[in-house]
Design an enzyme around this catalytic site. Structure first.
Site, PDB file in Angstrom:
ATOM      1  CG  HIS A 100      -0.305  -0.198   2.510  1.00  0.00           C
ATOM      2  ND1 HIS A 100       0.034  -1.442   2.978  1.00  0.00           N
ATOM      3  CD2 HIS A 100       0.098   0.678   3.460  1.00  0.00           C
ATOM      4  CE1 HIS A 100       0.607  -1.327   4.159  1.00  0.00           C
ATOM      5  NE2 HIS A 100       0.669  -0.041   4.479  1.00  0.00           N
ATOM      6  CG  HIS A 102       0.929   5.223   4.341  1.00  0.00           C
ATOM      7  ND1 HIS A 102       0.100   5.110   5.431  1.00  0.00           N
ATOM      8  CD2 HIS A 102       1.702   4.100   4.349  1.00  0.00           C
ATOM      9  CE1 HIS A 102       0.353   3.984   6.075  1.00  0.00           C
ATOM     10  NE2 HIS A 102       1.325   3.352   5.436  1.00  0.00           N
TER      11      HIS A 102
HETATM   12  P1  5GP Z   1       1.812   0.329   7.387  1.00  0.00           P
HETATM   13  O1  5GP Z   1       2.324   0.558   8.776  1.00  0.00           O
HETATM   14  O2  5GP Z   1       1.666  -1.148   7.078  1.00  0.00           O
HETATM   15  O3  5GP Z   1       2.585   1.061   6.338  1.00  0.00           O
HETATM   16  O4  5GP Z   1       0.373   0.986   7.352  1.00  0.00           O
HETATM   17  C1  5GP Z   1      -0.801   0.322   7.680  1.00  0.00           C
HETATM   18  C2  5GP Z   1      -1.882   1.371   7.771  1.00  0.00           C
HETATM   19  O5  5GP Z   1      -3.138   0.726   7.651  1.00  0.00           O
HETATM   20  C3  5GP Z   1      -1.907   2.120   9.111  1.00  0.00           C
HETATM   21  O6  5GP Z   1      -1.796   3.514   8.855  1.00  0.00           O
HETATM   22  C4  5GP Z   1      -3.250   1.737   9.727  1.00  0.00           C
HETATM   23  O7  5GP Z   1      -3.856   2.821  10.394  1.00  0.00           O
HETATM   24  C5  5GP Z   1      -4.062   1.309   8.515  1.00  0.00           C
HETATM   25  N1  5GP Z   1      -5.046   0.270   8.794  1.00  0.00           N
HETATM   26  C6  5GP Z   1      -4.818  -0.909   9.424  1.00  0.00           C
HETATM   27  N2  5GP Z   1      -5.951  -1.660   9.450  1.00  0.00           N
HETATM   28  C7  5GP Z   1      -6.903  -0.934   8.805  1.00  0.00           C
HETATM   29  C8  5GP Z   1      -8.282  -1.177   8.510  1.00  0.00           C
HETATM   30  O8  5GP Z   1      -8.850  -2.203   8.853  1.00  0.00           O
HETATM   31  N3  5GP Z   1      -8.945  -0.207   7.831  1.00  0.00           N
HETATM   32  C9  5GP Z   1      -8.332   0.957   7.414  1.00  0.00           C
HETATM   33  N4  5GP Z   1      -9.081   1.837   6.742  1.00  0.00           N
HETATM   34  N5  5GP Z   1      -7.031   1.213   7.688  1.00  0.00           N
HETATM   35  C10 5GP Z   1      -6.323   0.294   8.369  1.00  0.00           C
END
Ligand code: 5GP
Ligand code: ZN
Length: 136
Positions: A100, A102
């Site tokens: 993903h 951001h």
């Molecule tokens: P990472 O740390 O993997 O780069 O980012 C994961 C992101 O996914 C975090 O910013 C977290 O808030 C978001 N996130 C995790 N679970 C969910 C979910 O079930 N729904 C949504 N909309 N965001 C999520």
């Protein structure tokens, strides 16, 4: 689709979420725990763990989409800046192991910090590193 992956389920409408954009390859959702107002996540509909396994064609599309959405967010939210962040691996801060991107709109008074501690390598160290990792 990976049955154990929350982002597979969100991107493919198995779970409901706040989606701001969708096309054949991607769903773009609001982050459930946003760093700032308008923090979005670009999710491929197919499951790939990280940038190392994401096919090149999809990678290209993902980053072009990141650019287009950034422009749209800037216009709609009148943000002062925007960070594009993409984590690969637990060490790099990845917590959901479905690729993903951001998009984090930034506001002058948002109080957030996205950064690192700057290092101080010598000229020799930088030159040696360049030789180690150069691609052409
Ligand atoms: P990472 O740390 O993997 O780069 O980012 C994961 C992101 O996914 C975090 O910013 C977290 O808030 C978001 N996130 C995790 N679970 C969910 C979910 O079930 N729904 C949504 N909309 N965001 C999520
Ligand atoms: Zn997935």
């Amino acid at each position: 689709m990976n049955d154990n992956c929350i982002f597979c389920k969100i991107a493919n409408h198995v779970f409901d979420t706040n989606m701001i954009y969708e096309d054949d390859d991607f769903s773009v959702i609001l982050d459930a725990n946003p760093a700032t107002k308008g923090h979005c996540l670009i999710l491929p509909k197919e499951h790939y763990e990280n940038v190392f396994t994401l096919p090149e064609e999809l990678t290209a599309k993902a980053f072009v989409l990141a650019k287009k959405l950034s422009a749209s967010l800037k216009e709609k939210l009148s943000c002062d800046g925007l960070n594009i962040v993409q984590n690969n691996g637990e060490t790099a801060g990845q917590t959901v192991f479905h690729f993903h991107i951001h998009l984090i709109p930034r506001y002058n008074d948002d109080g957030q910090k996205i950064g690192w501690k700057p290092g101080k390598p010598s000229d020799e160290e930088l030159a040696a590193l360049k030789e180690e990792i150069r691609m052409n």
